[in-house]
Structure formats: structure tokens, C-alpha cells
Design a protein around this motif. Sequence first.
Motif, PDB file in Angstrom:
ATOM      1  N   ALA A 143      28.965  48.875  57.824  1.00  0.00           N
ATOM      2  CA  ALA A 143      28.859  49.526  59.360  1.00  0.00           C
ATOM      3  C   ALA A 143      29.475  47.483  60.411  1.00  0.00           C
ATOM      4  N   THR A 144      29.349  46.897  59.972  1.00  0.00           N
ATOM      5  CA  THR A 144      30.447  45.991  60.813  1.00  0.00           C
ATOM      6  C   THR A 144      31.442  45.405  60.591  1.00  0.00           C
ATOM      7  N   VAL A 145      32.192  46.135  60.451  1.00  0.00           N
ATOM      8  CA  VAL A 145      33.590  45.771  59.527  1.00  0.00           C
ATOM      9  C   VAL A 145      34.173  46.912  60.410  1.00  0.00           C
ATOM     10  N   LYS A 146      34.993  46.416  61.320  1.00  0.00           N
ATOM     11  CA  LYS A 146      35.956  47.531  62.007  1.00  0.00           C
ATOM     12  C   LYS A 146      37.215  48.543  61.025  1.00  0.00           C
ATOM     13  N   HIS A 147      38.551  47.022  60.534  1.00  0.00           N
ATOM     14  CA  HIS A 147      39.067  47.913  60.308  1.00  0.00           C
ATOM     15  C   HIS A 147      39.812  47.285  58.214  1.00  0.00           C
ATOM     16  N   LYS A 148      39.492  48.557  57.965  1.00  0.00           N
ATOM     17  CA  LYS A 148      39.689  48.215  56.135  1.00  0.00           C
ATOM     18  C   LYS A 148      41.153  48.217  55.640  1.00  0.00           C
ATOM     19  N   ILE A 149      41.333  47.001  55.276  1.00  0.00           N
ATOM     20  CA  ILE A 149      42.922  47.337  54.984  1.00  0.00           C
ATOM     21  C   ILE A 149      43.240  47.080  53.659  1.00  0.00           C
ATOM     22  N   LEU A 150      43.722  48.218  52.363  1.00  0.00           N
ATOM     23  CA  LEU A 150      43.820  47.916  51.473  1.00  0.00           C
ATOM     24  C   LEU A 150      45.300  47.261  50.766  1.00  0.00           C
ATOM     25  N   ALA A 199      44.041  44.125  45.854  1.00  0.00           N
ATOM     26  CA  ALA A 199      43.828  44.893  45.105  1.00  0.00           C
ATOM     27  C   ALA A 199      45.205  44.326  43.904  1.00  0.00           C
ATOM     28  N   PRO A 200      44.386  45.031  42.387  1.00  0.00           N
ATOM     29  CA  PRO A 200      44.759  44.413  41.078  1.00  0.00           C
ATOM     30  C   PRO A 200      46.503  44.859  40.948  1.00  0.00           C
ATOM     31  N   PRO A 201      47.232  44.717  40.806  1.00  0.00           N
ATOM     32  CA  PRO A 201      48.270  45.625  40.704  1.00  0.00           C
ATOM     33  C   PRO A 201      48.283  47.569  39.761  1.00  0.00           C
ATOM     34  N   GLY A 202      49.553  48.152  40.463  1.00  0.00           N
ATOM     35  CA  GLY A 202      48.774  49.332  39.573  1.00  0.00           C
ATOM     36  C   GLY A 202      47.944  50.587  40.292  1.00  0.00           C
ATOM     37  N   THR A 203      47.868  51.428  39.497  1.00  0.00           N
ATOM     38  CA  THR A 203      46.211  52.523  39.711  1.00  0.00           C
ATOM     39  C   THR A 203      45.857  52.341  39.011  1.00  0.00           C
ATOM     40  N   SER A 204      44.455  51.490  38.863  1.00  0.00           N
ATOM     41  CA  SER A 204      43.458  51.961  37.595  1.00  0.00           C
ATOM     42  C   SER A 204      42.016  52.091  38.188  1.00  0.00           C
ATOM     43  N   ASP A 205      41.245  51.770  36.929  1.00  0.00           N
ATOM     44  CA  ASP A 205      39.573  52.042  37.268  1.00  0.00           C
ATOM     45  C   ASP A 205      39.223  50.949  38.501  1.00  0.00           C
ATOM     46  N   GLU A 206      40.205  49.697  39.335  1.00  0.00           N
ATOM     47  CA  GLU A 206      39.540  49.811  40.167  1.00  0.00           C
ATOM     48  C   GLU A 206      39.611  49.848  41.283  1.00  0.00           C
ATOM     49  N   HIS A 207      40.909  50.532  41.646  1.00  0.00           N
ATOM     50  CA  HIS A 207      41.516  51.228  42.772  1.00  0.00           C
ATOM     51  C   HIS A 207      40.504  52.507  42.791  1.00  0.00           C
ATOM     52  N   ILE A 208      40.467  53.361  41.787  1.00  0.00           N
ATOM     53  CA  ILE A 208      40.050  54.336  42.425  1.00  0.00           C
ATOM     54  C   ILE A 208      38.521  54.026  42.822  1.00  0.00           C
ATOM     55  N   SER A 209      37.705  52.749  42.171  1.00  0.00           N
ATOM     56  CA  SER A 209      36.209  52.713  42.408  1.00  0.00           C
ATOM     57  C   SER A 209      36.182  52.126  44.070  1.00  0.00           C
ATOM     58  N   ILE A 210      37.793  51.394  44.965  1.00  0.00           N
ATOM     59  CA  ILE A 210      37.564  50.633  46.097  1.00  0.00           C
ATOM     60  C   ILE A 210      38.212  51.623  47.371  1.00  0.00           C
ATOM     61  N   VAL A 211      38.485  52.516  46.177  1.00  0.00           N
ATOM     62  CA  VAL A 211      39.166  53.872  47.199  1.00  0.00           C
ATOM     63  C   VAL A 211      37.738  54.728  48.013  1.00  0.00           C
ATOM     64  N   GLN A 212      36.876  54.917  46.118  1.00  0.00           N
ATOM     65  CA  GLN A 212      35.532  55.659  46.576  1.00  0.00           C
ATOM     66  C   GLN A 212      34.801  55.001  47.392  1.00  0.00           C
ATOM     67  N   PHE A 213      34.419  53.395  47.282  1.00  0.00           N
ATOM     68  CA  PHE A 213      33.458  53.199  48.354  1.00  0.00           C
ATOM     69  C   PHE A 213      33.885  52.522  49.636  1.00  0.00           C
ATOM     70  N   LEU A 214      35.656  52.596  49.874  1.00  0.00           N
ATOM     71  CA  LEU A 214      35.677  52.601  51.233  1.00  0.00           C
ATOM     72  C   LEU A 214      35.703  53.525  51.764  1.00  0.00           C
ATOM     73  N   GLN A 215      36.008  54.248  51.341  1.00  0.00           N
ATOM     74  CA  GLN A 215      36.079  55.543  51.977  1.00  0.00           C
ATOM     75  C   GLN A 215      35.307  56.790  52.426  1.00  0.00           C
ATOM     76  N   ALA A 216      33.470  55.695  51.752  1.00  0.00           N
ATOM     77  CA  ALA A 216      32.818  56.494  52.624  1.00  0.00           C
ATOM     78  C   ALA A 216      31.774  55.729  53.421  1.00  0.00           C
ATOM     79  N   THR A 217      32.642  54.791  54.175  1.00  0.00           N
ATOM     80  CA  THR A 217      32.560  53.969  55.644  1.00  0.00           C
ATOM     81  C   THR A 217      33.723  53.689  56.321  1.00  0.00           C
ATOM     82  N   GLY A 218      35.000  54.519  55.045  1.00  0.00           N
ATOM     83  CA  GLY A 218      35.967  55.207  56.283  1.00  0.00           C
ATOM     84  C   GLY A 218      36.883  53.922  56.317  1.00  0.00           C
TER      85      GLY A 218
END
Length: 300
Positions: free
Chosen positions: A15-22, A135-154
Motif C-alpha cells: 500500500a505504500t508503493v505507488k508504482h510497480k514495474i516488471l 524477473a527471471p527470463p521466460g514465463t514460468s512459475d515465478e512470473h505467474i506468482s509475481i503477477v498474481q501477487f502484484l495484481q492484487a495491489t495494482g
Amino acid sequence: KGPDPDLVAIVERMATVKHKILVLSGKGGVGKSTFSAQLAFALAARDFEVGLLDIDICGPSIPKMLGLEGREIRRSNCGWIPVYVESNLGVISIGFTIPNPDEAVIWRGPRKTGLIKQFLRDVDWGELDFLVVDAPPGTSDEHISIVQFLQATGIDGAVIVTTPQQVSLIDVRKEVSFCKKVGVEVLGVVENMSGLSQPLSEFKFTRTTETGEQKDMTEWAMSYMRENAPEMLNLIACTEVFDTSGGGAAKMCNDMGVPFLGKVPLDPQLCKAAEEGRSCFSDDKCQASAPALKMIIEKM
Ligand code: ADP
């Protein structure tokens, strides 16, 4: 079943982070970490409060690149404390948690997801204007996780880094399609290592002798130019290192309807700075990425 308590804690923390860039790439070695670091430095140089989070679990290169090897994450009552490279730029990397950098990290998906969750939930970033996630290269577990977590906060969106050749671009298309599927905006694509531009005066010249040896001709070539055509020493020699006949990243962006953020040439100074663990962006000669960085910052 109530809301996932971890997700609730992440949302609270973020909540205290304004912008998140992947920052994403299809392949490894294309300069994603280099660009992430430069983006973080560029934002910090504009007086923003910045966090750089390296979640490349199998190959964290941020600590080496920023000269932070051997540093550890300290803990306080408020959470994990980032390693600060500038007063307004904190860094967290899995590399800080591995005692031996030569050790291979062999983790299955759930453990990687667990650590990413912990980074987002437990790091005490304080008030941040920007969190840049390498992020690591590709589209694997880490990507799905980070997107899922960050999307919850924008999440603001993703920057994709590629090199100009087809083998790299094919994977970038997958990266763009991943972003579209999971609903993350593609802020743009950067074409890195796009040709080599170097002053002729910095070249090394050699000649193959009759016996097949390589003879250094630099001294000879330099004095020949100085005496006969000194203006040549001011010329910049440009070489397309990779085959760009397919149109490179610009064409791909056009085809896929995503913004093209420009080309960053191969820059020997930038590579040297990263090898020596000097912060890339603070070196005056390492501003090859400046136009791309400006475009991203202006979008925010
Ligand atoms: P990735 O994160 O995609 O695996 P890195 O950022 O670790 O890639 O870069 C791989 C190597 O290439 C590093 O040694 C880095 O210093 C170098 N490098 C990246 N971009 C450039 C560039 N534009 N010019 C010169 N060297 C570069």
C-alpha cells in the motif's frame, strides 16, 4: 473460505508503493538485469524513492552488477531491510540470501513462489514511488506468482528487454502474449545490444602474418591516421552485430501493437562498469539507455 492471509499481508505492505514495474525478457543474457538496474538508478537520480527487487532465483546478477556481493539482508521488527546503494535506492535480491554464489539453486515452483511471496510481504521498503522488479527470463512459475501477487495491489505494467535477432524476438512474442493473457500492460519493448558504435580511436587493429600469427597493428594504424587523415579519429564506427534483416524489435512491436522504446547499442563501457560492480547509470559514459528510460519514466 476467507481471503488468503498472505495476499492480504502483501496488499497491506504494498500500500505504500505507488508504482510497480516488471522487467521481463524471453531469453537470458539479453540485458534485462542491466536495464532493470539502470531504470532504478534513473528513477533514483530524479529523486524518487526506489526499490529494486531481483527475483531471478536461479541466476541473480543484481548483487554482482551493483558491487553488493556478500551483503546480507538484515531484519528489524518492521521486516527485512533492503541493502541501500543510494539513500533513496534499496535493493533486495535472492543473491543476498545465498551464502555461496557458486551454489546452484535447485528449487521447485512452490518454494520459488514462497520466497517471492516473502519478499513482497516481509520487506520493509517504507514509502516507495517505484518498485522495479527484475524477473527471471521466460514465463514460468515465478512470473505467474509475481503477477498474481502484484495484481492484487495494482501493477503499472511490464517492460520487455530483447536483443535484435529472431531467436530472441520469437520469445518476446511469447512474453507479450503472456502479458496480454494475464492482463498486464506492456509499457514497451527495449532492443538492447542493438549494434556496436565505437569511436575509431578506441579500436584495436590486427593483421594476420604469413605464419598465421595475429600481429597488433594498433600503433601503426593510429599514427597512420594521425599523420594522413586525423579527422578519421573522430569517426564512430557502427556495426550491426546481429542480423536485423527481419526488422528487429521495432517491426515486432508494430506487428503486435505494443510500444517500441528504442534501441540501446552494445556499449563496452557499460559492460565494463557492470563487471566491476559499479552502478551503471552513475557512470557518465553509460547513458546509452537514456532515451528508453526517459520514455518509461514519462509514461508514469
Ligand atoms: P539478463 O538479465 O538478461 O540475463 P544481463 O543484464 O545480466 O542479462 O546482461 C548480460 C551481460 O551483458 C552482462 O555482462 C551485461 O553487463 C552485458 N550487457 C547488457 N547490456 C549491454 C549493453 N548494452 N552493452 C554492453 N554489455 C551489455
